[in-house]
Design an enzyme around this catalytic site. Structure first.
Site, PDB file in Angstrom:
ATOM      1  N   CYS A  42       0.860  -0.921   0.222  1.00 21.26           N
ATOM      2  CA  CYS A  42      -0.116   0.011   0.098  1.00 21.26           C
ATOM      3  C   CYS A  42       0.831   1.375   0.129  1.00 21.26           C
ATOM      4  CB  CYS A  42      -0.945  -0.154   1.159  1.00 21.26           C
ATOM      5  SG  CYS A  42      -2.545   0.873   0.759  1.00 21.26           S
ATOM      6  N   HIS A  63      -3.595  -6.417   1.261  1.00 24.98           N
ATOM      7  CA  HIS A  63      -3.317  -6.752   2.619  1.00 24.98           C
ATOM      8  C   HIS A  63      -4.465  -7.921   3.012  1.00 24.98           C
ATOM      9  CE1 HIS A  63      -5.923  -3.470   2.970  1.00 24.98           C
ATOM     10  NE2 HIS A  63      -6.545  -4.203   3.784  1.00 24.98           N
TER      11      HIS A  63
END
Lengths: 460, 246
Positions: free
Chosen positions: B93, B193
């Site tokens: 991210c 994630h």
């Protein structure tokens, strides 16, 4: 006219919805607001003592349950929303159903547990006389993205507080306390627990490690859990405000009294809720009660009688097995539940962890990896584990990676089957902790009702 | 075998269970009888990079990311040298975005990145949130990767950029070209994630394999390790997406 129509059709929608078994917590609100978008404004302006909004990440339901109990003990007629009905439609439904036959709600005031994202709208429409904020932790980021978004919702809500309205804030949460900066009427609650040792060396997600005013790292004189404690910014000297209501002694467990200092005067009140996080919830509720002139004697009596809200660290006896149930929804809350389990001296503790990922649970289960099972396991005596729910496999893997022996983990995705299995494989006298996410809690309740164990339950 | 992982900014960049990735690498190293050490690297910390075999960095809130930004860029040349040398890195991210050329915010400001990965990112009109299933270009079995994405940035690969995979469910890099993440040498950048590594043990093992090979200077056997539980968690997402393993 439009208003009356909105109220009555809203109520009819509620009756129909309940008769057809759909619960009906938001439908009446939807119907009424379609007919008269001003309906919530009108209903709330009719309440003689106005509206109180209660928000924050954790502890809303318990705090609202304790607070309305205390306010009622002093003779006030309190309207209070049902668990989960905390979005604008649910709040509207709560007020319009607060009378069966009259147009206007019958009550002195409404205490409304409010979702953080609903705060701007709920506050704008109800012009609350008081806003209570419990804490801010990372929670269901799949909804709002980042924690700062959530804090901003609440900040916007506070802008619509009534003139002469009060804020009741947790002084020990930096981001909550900062909401009160420059506000003329703030009642702060907090804790000074010199004897309390927070888990040293453990992994803890602290979301507000940084000063909310200048963003420098905060220095903590005492840190109880996550970012809750007594802090000061070495850079700009923003610090924990002096609490009006201060918890000075807390021994853990569900039967020790809380010792409290109220502006220099000390007193003890009974406490039935285990866990430090619950002591904070009780402190928030007492703060609100004091602001509404409930006497110390009435508060003490009320707390003696109080029983937990459904599934919020509540004990039930099932086939002579003691079962505790505690809703889990984010890392800080889960860590607090684990710590509370650790404080239970029982040698044989089983666990059933039920993780769903519906919208109401949070669709992203990565938060399970932020829960500190590792530190907790070091002091957890042997016991069996059941992992259940839609994401049972994720939960089982989390436990395995934390060091739980894979052979002691049973994975059963259907919660009712997991409960059946648990009851056959645990002995009478053993203790079981059930930690469900929100929709899993509802499934457990359904199971317990079907089996006839829910006599003890009441709606939170 | 003794491996050392540098965890960059665990205090600031840890938004979505990023720690799960570190725990996964540790578990699958330790259960093979290997030593595994985690070195936390925070703002201003001195690091002995010669001892580092693996690097991990996660995502953070904008305000937290802003705090580490300068420190991260200052470490750029050192970090880049390690990545060029083949030290494996997983960047999730925010960390993934920082490895690219730049990030253009909603109000037009341009934040320079490290420029290691040939990607650029711009703020998107809405957040991409939900389950992701993709088919990876990495030499692993299964090729399916599962995770959860939650990002406001839209990332585009440059001419030198190689995607980590092709999206089958979810948005990935930008929601338009079907790509997800980026790979260069042994560096993996991704939006996934969930946490990523616990549910994708084949990727955990690939990172460990790369680290071990580099340390010994040649192909190093990776002792077999059961992945039943990991793949069960993996399959929950694959199954409900109604697609099949590749």
């Amino acid at each position: 006219m439009r208003f009356a129509l909105a109220v009555w059709l809203g109520r009819v929608a509620g009756w129909v919805s309940r008769l057809t078994g759909r619960g009906g917590s938001s439908l009446p609100g939807l119907v009424a607001r379609r007919i008269d978008p001003q309906v919530f404004i009108r209903l709330s302006s009719h309440l003689p003592q106005g509206v109180i909004l209660l928000t924050g990440t954790n502890g809303k339901t318990t705090t609202a349950a304790v607070a309305s109990h205390l306010l009622r003990a002093s003779g006030l007629k309190v309207i209070h929303n049902r668990t989960g009905a905390n979005l604008i439609l649910g709040l509207t439904a709560t007020l319009l159903q607060a009378s069966r036959f009259r147009l206007m709600p019958q009550g002195d005031l409404a205490l409304l547990e409010t979702d953080e994202a609903t705060m701007p709208k709920a506050s704008q429409e109800s012009r609350p006389r008081a806003i209570v904020v419990t804490n801010f932790f990372r929670d269901q980021l799949d909804r709002y993205g980042e924690l700062s978004t959530t804090v901003n919702f609440v900040r916007r809500g506070i802008e619509s507080l009534a003139d002469q309205g009060w804020l009741i804030l947790n002084a020990d949460d930096p981001q909550v306390a900062y909401l009160g900066e420059n506000h003329p009427r703030v009642f702060y609650y907090g804790a000074d627990l010199s004897a309390y040792a927070s888990s040293p060396g453990g992994y803890d997600v602290a979301d507000a490690r940084f000063c909310p005013r200048c963003a420098s790292p905060l220095h903590y004189r005492r840190q109880y859990y996550a970012h809750i404690g007594d802090y000061e910014c070495p850079q700009c000297h923003f610090r924990r405000p002096v609490p009006d209501l201060l918890l000075v002694d807390w021994q853990g467990g569900a039967s020790y009294p809380l010792r409290i200092d109220f502006r220099g005067e000390q007193f003890a009140v009974p406490n039935r809720l285990p866990g430090l996080y619950n002591a904070y919830n009780v402190m928030a509720a007492i703060s609100l009660a004091l602001l509404y002139d409930v006497t110390l004697a009435e508060i003490s009596e009320g707390l003696e009688e109080f029983r937990p809200a459904f599934g919020r660290m509540e004990a039930v006896s099932i086939q002579d097995r003691l079962v505790w149930m505690a809703l889990v929804k984010n890392p800080v809350g889960f860590n607090q539940v684990l710590e509370t389990i650790q404080q239970d001296p029982h040698p044989d503790k089983n666990m059933l962890l039920i993780i769903n990922d519906h919208y109401a649970d949070g669709q992203d289960v990565s938060w399970l990896w932020d829960v500190d099972f590792e530190t907790w396991l070091k002091s957890h005596p042997a016991g069996k584990f059941w992992a259940s729910g839609i994401r049972a496999q994720d939960m089982a893997l989390r436990l395995q990676y934390a060091g739980v022996d894979p052979d002691s983990i049973t994975v059963i995705e259907k919660p009712s089957d997991a409960l059946d299995d648990l009851l056959t494989k645990t002995a009478v006298g053993q203790v079981t902790y059930i930690t469900p996410t929100y929709t899993a809690l509802l499934e457990v309740r359904q199971y317990l009702t079907a089996k006839g164990y829910t006599k003890h339950f009441r709606e939170g | 075998m003794e491996l050392t992982l540098a965890h960059l900014y665990p205090q600031h960049m840890n938004l979505y269970g990023d720690r799960g990735n570190v725990l996964a690498l540790q578990y699958r190293a330790v259960h093979r009888g290997w030593g595994f050490h985690v070195v936390d690297v925070d703002l201003g910390d001195a690091v002995d990079w010669k001892t580092v075999d693996l690097i991990f960095m996660g995502g953070g809130e904008d305000t937290h990311q802003a705090r580490i930004y300068e420190d991260f860029l200052r470490r750029g040349p050192e970090l880049q040298a390690l990545l060029d040398e083949g030290v494996p890195m997983l960047a999730v991210c925010g960390a993934y975005q920082l490895l690219g050329h730049h990030y253009r915010t909603a109000d037009g400001a341009v934040l320079q990145g490290l420029g290691y990965l040939d990607i650029t990112t711009e703020a998107g009109p809405s957040r991409a949130i939900g389950d992701v299933v993709c088919e990876t270009t990495l030499p692993v079995t299964p090729m399916t990767l599962v995770g959860f994405e939650n990002h406001g940035g839209r990332t585009f690969l440059g001419p030198e950029g190689t995607p980590l995979g092709t999206v089958r469910v979810g948005k990935g890099n930008n929601g338009t070209d079907g790509s997800e993440g980026a790979v260069k040498n042994h560096t993996l950048g991704t939006y996934l994630h969930g946490s990523l590594l616990p549910k994708n043990p084949q990727v955990t093992d690939l990172l460990l394999q790369w680290a071990a090979n580099r340390q010994t200077g040649g192909p190093t056997p990776l002792p077999p390790l059961d992945s039943t539980r990991e793949m069960a968690a993996h399959d929950v997402i694959v199954k409900r997406s109604k697609i099949r393993h590749v």
